[in-house]
Design a protein around this motif. Structure first.
Motif: not given
Length: 165
Positions: A155-157, A141, A144-145, A48, A159-160, A50, A139, A128
């Motif tokens: 989350l994917t980048p 960012p 990305r949790r 995961r 989605e976040a 970024s 969230l 973020a």
């Protein structure tokens, strides 16, 4: 470290990957992984990242192919940072569209701090930096949790970023 992007080092030279990973660790940066161009797309979802960091790619076609495979595996347009050898003509020429959004750093003169600064800019760190909360849902960012009463979800980048907006 707050606001730190998750870096994935990708390169064909294990020695260069080890040197950069060690330098970043000494600078207090956690690297999600240091992988070859073939295995990076296969492990991307678990790691995961970024920001993708291509360490001294041999040819522009190899770099573009690696980025395309990684972006397809991540199902998003991950930012790319190129660490190029000092003799590379790419340092003085525009990068191809397949690598955008991307930045290039000279691998000989760049430091881990330079890499982190560039990665933060590419990852859009200004958005973020703080945990966002609505009721019992929060969230983070940077990681990305998504945290809630049922537990955590990563989350994917994309989605976040969508949830942060």
């Amino acid at each position: 470290m707050p606001g730190m992007p998750h870096l994935l080092l990708i390169g064909a030279d294990p020695g260069a990957l080890t040197l950069w990973r060690r330098g970043l660790a000494q600078a207090g940066v956690t690297v999600a992984g240091a992988l070859g161009p073939v295995e990076a797309p296969l492990r991307l979802r678990a790691l995961r990242p970024s920001v993708l960091v291509l360490v001294e790619p041999a040819a522009i076609s190899d770099a573009c192919a690696t980025v395309e495979r990684c972006r397809a595996a991540a199902e998003s347009v991950l930012p790319v940072l190129l660490l190029l050898p000092p003799s590379s003509p790419w340092l003085r020429a525009p990068l191809p569209d397949g690598l955008a959004p991307a930045s290039a750093l000279d691998a000989l003169t760049s430091t881990p701090a330079d890499l982190v600064r560039a990665a933060r800019l590419l990852a859009g760190e200004e958005m973020a930096t703080a945990t966002l909360a609505v009721g019992v849902i929060a969230l983070d960012p940077v990681e990305r949790r998504l945290r809630g009463p049922a537990g955590d979800a990563f989350l994917t980048p994309s989605e976040a970023a969508l949830l942060a907006v």
